[in-house]
Design an enzyme around this catalytic site. Structure first.
Site, PDB file in Angstrom:
ATOM      1  N   LEU A 169      -4.870  -2.506  -1.085  1.00 33.15           N
ATOM      2  CA  LEU A 169      -3.842  -2.151  -0.122  1.00 33.15           C
ATOM      3  C   LEU A 169      -3.223  -0.850  -0.605  1.00 33.15           C
ATOM      4  O   LEU A 169      -3.115  -0.617  -1.816  1.00 33.15           O
ATOM      5  CB  LEU A 169      -2.753  -3.232  -0.038  1.00 33.15           C
ATOM      6  CG  LEU A 169      -3.163  -4.613   0.487  1.00 33.15           C
ATOM      7  CD1 LEU A 169      -1.964  -5.562   0.438  1.00 33.15           C
ATOM      8  CD2 LEU A 169      -3.706  -4.526   1.895  1.00 33.15           C
ATOM      9  N   ASP A 170      -2.817   0.010   0.322  1.00 33.28           N
ATOM     10  CA  ASP A 170      -2.122   1.223  -0.077  1.00 33.28           C
ATOM     11  C   ASP A 170      -0.908   0.859  -0.923  1.00 33.28           C
ATOM     12  O   ASP A 170      -0.312  -0.217  -0.763  1.00 33.28           O
ATOM     13  CB  ASP A 170      -1.657   2.011   1.149  1.00 33.28           C
ATOM     14  CG  ASP A 170      -2.819   2.551   1.970  1.00 33.28           C
ATOM     15  OD1 ASP A 170      -3.919   2.676   1.407  1.00 33.28           O
ATOM     16  OD2 ASP A 170      -2.614   2.832   3.162  1.00 33.28           O
ATOM     17  N   LYS A 171      -0.512   1.765  -1.780  1.00 36.87           N
ATOM     18  CA  LYS A 171       0.624   1.519  -2.676  1.00 36.87           C
ATOM     19  C   LYS A 171       1.847   1.053  -1.907  1.00 36.87           C
ATOM     20  O   LYS A 171       2.545   0.120  -2.313  1.00 36.87           O
ATOM     21  CB  LYS A 171       0.937   2.789  -3.470  1.00 36.87           C
ATOM     22  CG  LYS A 171       2.116   2.642  -4.429  1.00 36.87           C
ATOM     23  CD  LYS A 171       2.359   3.925  -5.199  1.00 36.87           C
ATOM     24  CE  LYS A 171       3.544   3.777  -6.141  1.00 36.87           C
ATOM     25  NZ  LYS A 171       3.806   5.044  -6.899  1.00 36.87           N
TER      26      LYS A 171
END
Length: 354
Positions: A169-171
């Site tokens: 998942l994106d940060k």
């Protein structure tokens, strides 16, 4: 036309990258032309000769500017140092110093564990935590937390920098993730993700609402030719990307009939897993995710901006709410669903009152 390839490494441990600048890129700023050359090369191998995105990740425009200043860029054997000069057609060579990949260390970071057995662990990743170490972000990641939580049982098949990590998942995206604790679980999960045999639904709070109210977005997604840090919908190249979406709620409905709402809650189900897929797809529909500094071109209406400030939202309003899959070892069906985190739940509550 532009392209890039990796030549054989030199004996001093450096790599020599070749970037072809064609007539279409000649005449623009050299640093920009080289960055575009890297970003648009669809078959550029990395240092191991396999990952086509690695060269782009280490050759940002800023990195190219630094290498130019160090005299590490040459054209036909002559060093080129001025990034603001005009690019000439030809093959540029970029000498990359050998990279030393650090081994991530265990860190006692809080983890919200939703499920765990001897084979895998399912967690709810908070916004602000990167999935694995990367340049400039070597600590405080999910990998560091998992190494502390799982110890030596964490699968090493993902490589030194990201043991156990099967997907990301994106940060600044929150939500459910699964990590492998054994190599057989890692291999099995990887097969499920490769076959898109995983249930993945995200909740997004968007500017306006995509029309129609539900549908399928199917495009090609690849690196933007104008900004290598961004992904974009492409007419050619890239990879196929499919997202199903449903508008679940609309906020700030205008009095004028037929006018668009100020914001919406949208459920997005992934059928592929491309980088930034939902963020790119929502933006392509004219309804970028609220708080998305990369793809959220334009500003939300004033009431929505006020709602975001009141809720304390400082990231893209995107949450991986559902993850379902067949356990790769036991065959047990597993499904996990989580509520919105506090910042998104608070924003939704304020938007509901508009």
């Amino acid at each position: 036309m532009s392209d890039s390839t990796k030549d054989d490494p030199d004996t001093d441990g450096t790599d020599l990258i070749s970037i072809l600048i064609g007539p279409d890129q000649a005449g623009i700023r050299l640093d920009k032309a080289l960055a575009i050359g890297v970003a648009t090369a669809e078959a550029a191998p990395d240092r191991s000769g396999t990952d086509t995105s690695h060269i782009a990740s280490i050759l940002s425009r800023g990195r190219i500017q630094t290498l130019l200043a160090l005299g590490a860029v040459s054209l036909e054997g002559s060093p080129v140092t001025d990034g603001s000069s005009r690019a000439l057609a030809g093959i540029y060579h970029v000498r990359l110093p050998a990279l030393i990949e650090a081994t991530p260390q265990p860190e006692a970071l809080p983890l919200n564990v939703l499920y765990e057995d001897a084979e895998l662990v399912v967690i709810e990743k908070p916004a602000g935590m990167a999935a694995h170490p990367a340049p400039g972000n070597e600590t405080g990641t999910l990998v560091n937390a998992l190494l502390h939580h799982c110890g030596t049982s964490l699968s090493g098949i993902g490589g030194v920098a990201r043991p156990g990590i099967v997907h990301r998942l994106d940060k600044d995206t929150s939500g459910v993730m699964v990590a492998a604790k054994t190599d057989r679980a890692h291999a099995g999960l990887s097969r499920l993700f490769a076959a898109h045999d995983i249930e993945r639904t995200y909740v997004a709070l968007t500017r306006g609402a995509p029309a129609p109210a539900s549908g399928r977005i199917e495009t090609r997604i690849g690196r933007s030719t104008s900004d290598r840090k961004k992904m974009a919908v492409l007419k050619a190249g890239g990879r196929n990307a499919i997202t199903d979406y449903v508008v679940e709620a609309r906020y700030g409905m205008p009095a004028k009939a037929g006018a668009a709402p100020l914001a919406a809650r949208v459920a997005c189900t992934l059928h592929t897993g491309r980088t930034h897929q939902i963020r790119v797809h929502m933006a392509s529909k004219g309804s970028p995710i609220l708080g998305d500094a990369v793809y959220g071109s334009g500003s939300p209406a004033a009431p929505v901006r006020t709602a975001m400030l009141e809720a304390g939202l400082t990231r893209q309003a995107l949450h991986a709410s559902v993850l379902g899959f067949i356990h790769p070892v036991t065959g047990e069906p597993l499904r996990f669903e989580t509520e919105l985190p506090a910042d998104m739940a608070g924003l939704q509550a304020v938007l509901t009152s508009l």
